[in-house]
Write a protein that holds these residues in place. Structure first.
Motif, PDB file in Angstrom:
ATOM      1  N   GLN A   1       0.844  -1.179   0.000  1.00 45.87           N
ATOM      2  CA  GLN A   1       0.000   0.000   0.000  1.00 45.87           C
ATOM      3  C   GLN A   1       0.886   1.238   0.000  1.00 45.87           C
ATOM      4  O   GLN A   1       1.902   1.287   0.703  1.00 45.87           O
TER       5      GLN A   1
ATOM      6  N   ALA B   1     -19.287   8.268  -0.754  1.00 43.47           N
ATOM      7  CA  ALA B   1     -18.325   7.465  -1.508  1.00 43.47           C
ATOM      8  C   ALA B   1     -17.130   8.328  -1.907  1.00 43.47           C
ATOM      9  O   ALA B   1     -17.251   9.555  -2.011  1.00 43.47           O
ATOM     10  N   PRO B   2     -15.986   7.728  -2.134  1.00 47.74           N
ATOM     11  CA  PRO B   2     -14.844   8.492  -2.645  1.00 47.74           C
ATOM     12  C   PRO B   2     -15.159   9.074  -4.021  1.00 47.74           C
ATOM     13  O   PRO B   2     -15.878   8.465  -4.814  1.00 47.74           O
TER      14      PRO B   2
ATOM     15  N   PHE C   1      -7.387  10.289  -0.340  1.00 48.78           N
ATOM     16  CA  PHE C   1      -6.689   9.031  -0.583  1.00 48.78           C
ATOM     17  C   PHE C   1      -5.839   9.137  -1.844  1.00 48.78           C
ATOM     18  O   PHE C   1      -6.309   9.646  -2.866  1.00 48.78           O
TER      19      PHE C   1
ATOM     20  N   LYS D   1      -5.763  -2.684 -11.429  1.00 48.59           N
ATOM     21  CA  LYS D   1      -5.376  -2.813 -10.036  1.00 48.59           C
ATOM     22  C   LYS D   1      -4.958  -1.450  -9.499  1.00 48.59           C
ATOM     23  O   LYS D   1      -4.011  -0.841  -9.987  1.00 48.59           O
TER      24      LYS D   1
ATOM     25  N   PHE E   1      -4.833   1.815  -2.667  1.00 45.42           N
ATOM     26  CA  PHE E   1      -4.976   3.081  -1.971  1.00 45.42           C
ATOM     27  C   PHE E   1      -4.178   3.102  -0.675  1.00 45.42           C
ATOM     28  O   PHE E   1      -3.967   2.077  -0.033  1.00 45.42           O
ATOM     29  N   GLY E   2      -3.765   4.312  -0.313  1.00 44.79           N
ATOM     30  CA  GLY E   2      -3.169   4.509   0.989  1.00 44.79           C
ATOM     31  C   GLY E   2      -4.236   4.559   2.062  1.00 44.79           C
ATOM     32  O   GLY E   2      -5.433   4.471   1.771  1.00 44.79           O
ATOM     33  N   ALA E   3      -3.792   4.734   3.308  1.00 45.29           N
ATOM     34  CA  ALA E   3      -4.723   4.711   4.439  1.00 45.29           C
ATOM     35  C   ALA E   3      -5.540   5.991   4.563  1.00 45.29           C
ATOM     36  O   ALA E   3      -6.520   6.032   5.312  1.00 45.29           O
TER      37      ALA E   3
ATOM     38  N   SER F   1     -14.592  -2.929 -10.020  1.00 44.22           N
ATOM     39  CA  SER F   1     -13.734  -3.313  -8.901  1.00 44.22           C
ATOM     40  C   SER F   1     -14.532  -3.307  -7.608  1.00 44.22           C
ATOM     41  O   SER F   1     -15.527  -2.590  -7.490  1.00 44.22           O
TER      42      SER F   1
ATOM     43  N   TYR G   1     -13.947  -2.862  -3.386  1.00 41.87           N
ATOM     44  CA  TYR G   1     -13.067  -2.462  -2.306  1.00 41.87           C
ATOM     45  C   TYR G   1     -13.795  -2.643  -0.979  1.00 41.87           C
ATOM     46  O   TYR G   1     -15.007  -2.535  -0.908  1.00 41.87           O
TER      47      TYR G   1
ATOM     48  N   GLN H   1     -13.553  -1.006   2.997  1.00 39.76           N
ATOM     49  CA  GLN H   1     -12.977   0.110   3.741  1.00 39.76           C
ATOM     50  C   GLN H   1     -13.115  -0.152   5.226  1.00 39.76           C
ATOM     51  O   GLN H   1     -14.225  -0.352   5.742  1.00 39.76           O
TER      52      GLN H   1
ATOM     53  N   GLY I   1      -8.648   3.177   9.524  1.00 35.85           N
ATOM     54  CA  GLY I   1      -7.196   3.128   9.622  1.00 35.85           C
ATOM     55  C   GLY I   1      -6.501   2.360   8.518  1.00 35.85           C
ATOM     56  O   GLY I   1      -5.271   2.411   8.405  1.00 35.85           O
ATOM     57  N   LEU I   2      -7.283   1.654   7.707  1.00 33.18           N
ATOM     58  CA  LEU I   2      -6.670   0.844   6.649  1.00 33.18           C
ATOM     59  C   LEU I   2      -6.967   1.382   5.252  1.00 33.18           C
ATOM     60  O   LEU I   2      -6.446   0.859   4.256  1.00 33.18           O
ATOM     61  N   GLY I   3      -7.803   2.358   5.156  1.00 34.76           N
ATOM     62  CA  GLY I   3      -8.123   2.907   3.846  1.00 34.76           C
ATOM     63  C   GLY I   3      -8.986   1.961   3.030  1.00 34.76           C
ATOM     64  O   GLY I   3      -9.755   1.166   3.571  1.00 34.76           O
ATOM     65  N   LEU I   4      -8.821   2.041   1.729  1.00 36.98           N
ATOM     66  CA  LEU I   4      -9.590   1.209   0.804  1.00 36.98           C
ATOM     67  C   LEU I   4      -8.680   0.089   0.319  1.00 36.98           C
ATOM     68  O   LEU I   4      -7.603   0.339  -0.209  1.00 36.98           O
ATOM     69  N   ARG I   5      -9.136  -1.129   0.485  1.00 38.29           N
ATOM     70  CA  ARG I   5      -8.343  -2.271   0.024  1.00 38.29           C
ATOM     71  C   ARG I   5      -9.096  -3.011  -1.070  1.00 38.29           C
ATOM     72  O   ARG I   5     -10.265  -3.341  -0.912  1.00 38.29           O
ATOM     73  N   GLN I   6      -8.398  -3.284  -2.142  1.00 36.93           N
ATOM     74  CA  GLN I   6      -9.034  -3.883  -3.306  1.00 36.93           C
ATOM     75  C   GLN I   6      -9.215  -5.377  -3.105  1.00 36.93           C
ATOM     76  O   GLN I   6      -8.280  -6.097  -2.761  1.00 36.93           O
TER      77      GLN I   6
ATOM     78  N   GLY J   1      -7.378  -8.784  -6.094  1.00 35.66           N
ATOM     79  CA  GLY J   1      -6.747  -7.598  -5.544  1.00 35.66           C
ATOM     80  C   GLY J   1      -5.862  -7.990  -4.377  1.00 35.66           C
ATOM     81  O   GLY J   1      -5.259  -9.058  -4.376  1.00 35.66           O
ATOM     82  N   ASP J   2      -5.845  -7.144  -3.364  1.00 34.15           N
ATOM     83  CA  ASP J   2      -4.952  -7.392  -2.232  1.00 34.15           C
ATOM     84  C   ASP J   2      -5.563  -8.265  -1.140  1.00 34.15           C
ATOM     85  O   ASP J   2      -4.836  -8.902  -0.388  1.00 34.15           O
TER      86      ASP J   2
ATOM     87  N   LEU K   1     -17.281  -1.840   5.325  1.00 35.28           N
ATOM     88  CA  LEU K   1     -17.993  -1.035   4.344  1.00 35.28           C
ATOM     89  C   LEU K   1     -17.434  -1.397   2.975  1.00 35.28           C
ATOM     90  O   LEU K   1     -16.218  -1.284   2.759  1.00 35.28           O
TER      91      LEU K   1
ATOM     92  N   PHE L   1     -17.354  -1.037  -1.227  1.00 34.23           N
ATOM     93  CA  PHE L   1     -17.630  -0.161  -2.357  1.00 34.23           C
ATOM     94  C   PHE L   1     -17.365  -0.885  -3.670  1.00 34.23           C
ATOM     95  O   PHE L   1     -16.339  -1.553  -3.829  1.00 34.23           O
TER      96      PHE L   1
ATOM     97  N   PHE M   1     -17.472   5.511  -7.875  1.00 36.30           N
ATOM     98  CA  PHE M   1     -17.838   4.591  -6.807  1.00 36.30           C
ATOM     99  C   PHE M   1     -19.338   4.559  -6.581  1.00 36.30           C
ATOM    100  O   PHE M   1     -20.031   5.571  -6.753  1.00 36.30           O
TER     101      PHE M   1
END
Lengths: 112, 113
Positions: free
Chosen positions: A2, A41-42, A87, A99, A102-104, B33, B35, B37, B40-45, B58-59, B88, B90, B104
């Motif tokens: 990340q 949403a973002p 983000f 792919k 995103f960061g935190a 895609s 994700y 959320q 503290g970890l953000g968005l993870r795919q 993804g991850d 959560l 998305f 999104f």
């Protein structure tokens, strides 16, 4: 893998400036910036491609330093509407299309 | 109106009960895609798809399945949900020609008890 964002949070008064940084340990193809307001949403702000120029959205601009694998987001003359979590997202050269990691996030609070 | 629609918005379920979160877009986007959320970890795919019948991990794909049988739909399937999948979620979609500019959906808040 990340991307790493800093700072985690920033509090600004209206009109002040701020910089948010995003760094990666892997070679980047592009950097993306999104903003998420509370409970929403973002939303896409901008994309910076390898070899591309600095981009802007309202008074928000960003740069991409390919050699350092870093990007910075600049909030200039901040407005109340800039509050939210920002983000950065990264596409790596070695990854397949689609792919996006995103960061935190960096929480930005703009006060009157 | 161009949009990404997720359903349901809120879901509370029990451990082990299979569920599907639907995602549909009306913009003829190739990329879709999922994700999650977490604070503290953000968005993870979780998974992404480049087009019909083309998906990739993804991850954080463990515990999830996806399918892309039609261009507009990209459902997320939890075969046996566990409490650590409380999150959560998305869904997002993008055209290929513009580069990845994800739009999104409104999100699905899932609680597994």
């Amino acid at each position: 893998q990340q991307p790493v964002q800093s700072p985690q949070a920033v509090i600004l008064r209206e009109g002040e400036d701020a910089v948010i940084n995003c760094s990666s340990s892997k070679a980047l193809y592009s950097v993306h910036w999104y903003r998420q307001k509370h409970g929403e949403a973002p939303v896409f702000l901008m994309i910076l491609l390898k070899g591309g120029e600095q981009k802007g959205h309202e008074k928000i601009s960003a740069s991409f330093n390919e050699k350092k694998q870093q990007s910075s987001l600049y909030l200039t003359a901040s407005q109340l509407s800039y509050s939210g979590t920002y983000f950065c997202g990264t596409e790596f050269i070695t990854d397949s299309w689609g792919k996006l990691q995103f960061g935190a996030g960096t929480q930005v609070v703009v006060t009157p | 109106e161009a949009q990404v629609t997720q359903n349901p918005r809120y879901l509370i379920t029990v451990t082990g009960k299979k569920l599907t979160v639907t995602c549909s877009q009306n913009m003829n986007h190739e990329y879709m895609s999922w994700y999650r959320q977490d604070p503290g970890l953000g968005l993870r795919q979780i998974y992404y798809s480049m087009n019909v019948e083309v998906t990739d991990k993804g991850d954080v794909p463990e515990g999830y399945k996806v399918s892309r049988k039609e261009k507009r739909n990209f459902p997320l399937i939890l075969e046996s949900p566990s409490p650590n999948q409380t999150s959560l979620y998305f869904c997002a979609s993008s055209l290929r020609s513009t580069g990845l500019r994800y739009t999104f959906g409104s999100g699905t808040r899932l609680t597994v008890v």
